[in-house]
Design a protein around this motif. Structure first.
Motif, mmCIF file in Angstrom:
data_model
loop_
_atom_site.group_PDB
_atom_site.id
_atom_site.type_symbol
_atom_site.label_atom_id
_atom_site.label_comp_id
_atom_site.label_asym_id
_atom_site.label_seq_id
_atom_site.Cartn_x
_atom_site.Cartn_y
_atom_site.Cartn_z
ATOM 1 N N MET A 195 4.273 -0.929 -10.559
ATOM 2 C CA MET A 195 2.958 -0.773 -9.976
ATOM 3 C C MET A 195 2.135 -2.023 -10.171
ATOM 4 O O MET A 195 1.123 -2.213 -9.566
ATOM 5 N N THR A 196 2.602 -2.877 -11.086
ATOM 6 C CA THR A 196 1.930 -4.145 -11.251
ATOM 7 C C THR A 196 2.008 -4.936 -9.962
ATOM 8 O O THR A 196 3.059 -5.091 -9.403
ATOM 9 N N THR A 197 0.916 -5.452 -9.495
ATOM 10 C CA THR A 197 0.937 -6.234 -8.274
ATOM 11 C C THR A 197 0.475 -7.640 -8.547
ATOM 12 O O THR A 197 -0.666 -7.855 -8.852
ATOM 13 N N THR A 198 1.364 -8.561 -8.479
ATOM 14 C CA THR A 198 0.945 -9.934 -8.622
ATOM 15 C C THR A 198 0.766 -10.518 -7.249
ATOM 16 O O THR A 198 1.600 -11.247 -6.769
ATOM 17 N N ALA A 199 -0.313 -10.316 -6.653
ATOM 18 C CA ALA A 199 -0.530 -10.745 -5.292
ATOM 19 C C ALA A 199 -0.903 -12.199 -5.276
ATOM 20 O O ALA A 199 -1.985 -12.556 -5.660
ATOM 21 N N PHE A 207 -7.761 -0.752 -0.014
ATOM 22 C CA PHE A 207 -7.158 0.270 -0.859
ATOM 23 C C PHE A 207 -7.430 1.666 -0.298
ATOM 24 O O PHE A 207 -6.535 2.507 -0.229
ATOM 25 N N ALA A 208 -8.675 1.906 0.123
ATOM 26 C CA ALA A 208 -9.072 3.232 0.594
ATOM 27 C C ALA A 208 -8.278 3.662 1.807
ATOM 28 O O ALA A 208 -7.944 4.848 1.954
ATOM 29 N N GLU A 209 -7.949 2.727 2.681
ATOM 30 C CA GLU A 209 -7.219 3.071 3.891
ATOM 31 C C GLU A 209 -5.835 3.618 3.589
ATOM 32 O O GLU A 209 -5.275 4.380 4.379
ATOM 33 N N VAL A 210 -5.276 3.257 2.452
ATOM 34 C CA VAL A 210 -3.916 3.666 2.107
ATOM 35 C C VAL A 210 -3.898 4.841 1.141
ATOM 36 O O VAL A 210 -3.081 5.751 1.254
ATOM 37 N N ILE A 211 -4.813 4.863 0.171
ATOM 38 C CA ILE A 211 -4.741 5.813 -0.928
ATOM 39 C C ILE A 211 -5.499 7.104 -0.674
ATOM 40 O O ILE A 211 -5.334 8.082 -1.406
ATOM 41 N N GLU A 212 -6.311 7.173 0.353
ATOM 42 C CA GLU A 212 -7.238 8.286 0.509
ATOM 43 C C GLU A 212 -6.563 9.649 0.613
ATOM 44 O O GLU A 212 -7.154 10.667 0.256
ATOM 45 N N ASP A 213 -5.315 9.700 1.104
ATOM 46 C CA ASP A 213 -4.633 10.980 1.242
ATOM 47 C C ASP A 213 -3.740 11.309 0.053
ATOM 48 O O ASP A 213 -3.043 12.325 0.055
ATOM 49 N N SER A 214 -3.741 10.467 -0.959
ATOM 50 C CA SER A 214 -2.890 10.680 -2.124
ATOM 51 C C SER A 214 -3.643 11.420 -3.221
ATOM 52 O O SER A 214 -4.861 11.288 -3.360
ATOM 53 N N THR A 260 7.304 -8.384 -1.702
ATOM 54 C CA THR A 260 5.954 -8.134 -1.220
ATOM 55 C C THR A 260 5.013 -9.253 -1.626
ATOM 56 O O THR A 260 4.121 -9.652 -0.862
ATOM 57 N N ASN A 261 5.212 -9.800 -2.823
ATOM 58 C CA ASN A 261 4.386 -10.919 -3.247
ATOM 59 C C ASN A 261 4.708 -12.190 -2.478
ATOM 60 O O ASN A 261 3.809 -12.986 -2.180
ATOM 61 N N LEU A 272 0.119 4.315 -4.733
ATOM 62 C CA LEU A 272 -0.771 3.396 -5.432
ATOM 63 C C LEU A 272 -0.327 1.950 -5.236
ATOM 64 O O LEU A 272 -1.139 1.058 -4.970
ATOM 65 N N ASN A 273 0.970 1.721 -5.338
ATOM 66 C CA ASN A 273 1.487 0.370 -5.177
ATOM 67 C C ASN A 273 1.202 -0.176 -3.780
ATOM 68 O O ASN A 273 0.762 -1.319 -3.622
ATOM 69 N N ARG A 274 1.435 0.650 -2.767
ATOM 70 C CA ARG A 274 1.135 0.217 -1.394
ATOM 71 C C ARG A 274 -0.347 -0.082 -1.227
ATOM 72 O O ARG A 274 -0.732 -1.055 -0.571
ATOM 73 N N ALA A 275 -1.170 0.766 -1.807
ATOM 74 C CA ALA A 275 -2.618 0.585 -1.681
ATOM 75 C C ALA A 275 -3.074 -0.689 -2.381
ATOM 76 O O ALA A 275 -3.959 -1.406 -1.881
#
Length: 284
Positions: free
Chosen positions: A1-5, A99-106, A173-174, A252-255
């Motif tokens: 879940m760590t995201t190093t963007a 973030f909201a666009e992806v996580i809102e239904d979770s 993804t990074n 969460l990771n996608r968001a």
């Protein structure tokens, strides 16, 4: 879940990850969004502290960028521009929207339970401390060397981290995020008049960086994870991996990637535009 963007630019591949990097699970939610459970999750993730670390990283990167691109290096005008680009509230707003666009239904309940626990807080604290420590070039180099010393081995902790990276798709993804950010940086330079390149030429140059970016990303990512999670027991890291494998963990990771990649795209473009204008002013 760590995201190093990562934040990528054409000049300093070495800074690809830290500047835009990753931003780890604890960087995850630059919320609050709307619902109280999400507010609770954001608080447990120490988002304000992580945003500040990201801002310090960005300001340091901006100073290095000035040395590479602006005659005479950094100056007061450039510092003012960096303050505007790395504005913490603006950064939070962009992440919140993506973030909201992806996580809102979770369902956030399992995430709240984990990150509010003693283990969750321990992980977040370790991530913050390691991220802050790696702003120091000497610490970063030592962490990278620690990874290189065991790279390719069957070290049990390295094996765990490989699974962690795979579950969260952190490497590819990074890399994608870094290349997109590099494209945005070039676009800012072009739109600001400091560089004359067609879009096709920009794409070709960005893609020519792919393999170098992937290797640098892999090295920084594992160096960071080894440093951050060294104090964790094997079973504690396994619990974190297990959370990453759940439906909520994947959402969460996608968001996180959606929010932070959007933020770094904006920052990269703004840096390119600002650098371009500073270059032209210096030429006058």
């Amino acid at each position: 879940m760590t995201t190093t963007a990562p934040i990528s630019n054409a000049l300093t591949a070495r800074r690809t990850i830290p500047a835009l990097l990753a931003w780890l699970t604890c960087l995850c939610l630059a919320l609050p969004l709307r619902a109280e459970p999400i507010d609770e999750l954001a608080e447990s993730l120490q988002i304000d502290a992580m945003i500040e670390v990201m801002r310090v990283e960005g300001m340091a990167y901006g100073a290095e960028l000035a040395e590479e691109m602006i005659p005479g290096g950094s100056n007061s005008a450039w510092q003012e521009l960096l303050d505007q680009i790395y504005d913490a509230e603006k950064m939070r707003t962009i992440v919140r929207q993506g973030f909201a666009e992806v996580i809102e239904d979770s369902d956030p309940a399992p995430l709240i339970a984990f990150f509010s626990s003693d283990l969750g807080q321990k992980i977040i604290t370790l991530e913050l401390e390691a991220r802050r420590a790696m702003i120091d070039d000497a610490v970063e180099e030592a962490a990278r060397q620690a990874y290189l010393d065991i790279k390719g081995s069957e070290d049990p902790r390295l094996d765990q981290l490989r699974r962690f990276v795979d579950v969260n798709d952190l490497l590819e993804t990074n890399v994608t995020g870094a290349l997109n950010a590099s494209f945005r940086f070039y676009s800012g330079l072009v739109d600001g008049g400091g560089l004359q390149l067609a879009e096709g030429d920009i794409l070709a140059d960005v893609w020519s960086q792919e393999e170098e970016t992937r290797e640098d990303t892999r090295e920084w990512l594992f160096a960071y994870l080894l440093l951050a999670y060294e104090p964790l027991e094997d079973e504690e890291l396994e619990a974190y991996i297990a959370l990453s494998e759940t439906t909520q963990g994947k959402a969460l990771n996608r968001a996180l990637f959606a929010g932070f990649n959007a933020m770094y795209d904006e920052i990269s473009y703004a840096l390119g535009l600002a650098a371009s204008r500073q270059m032209q002013q210096q030429d006058l």
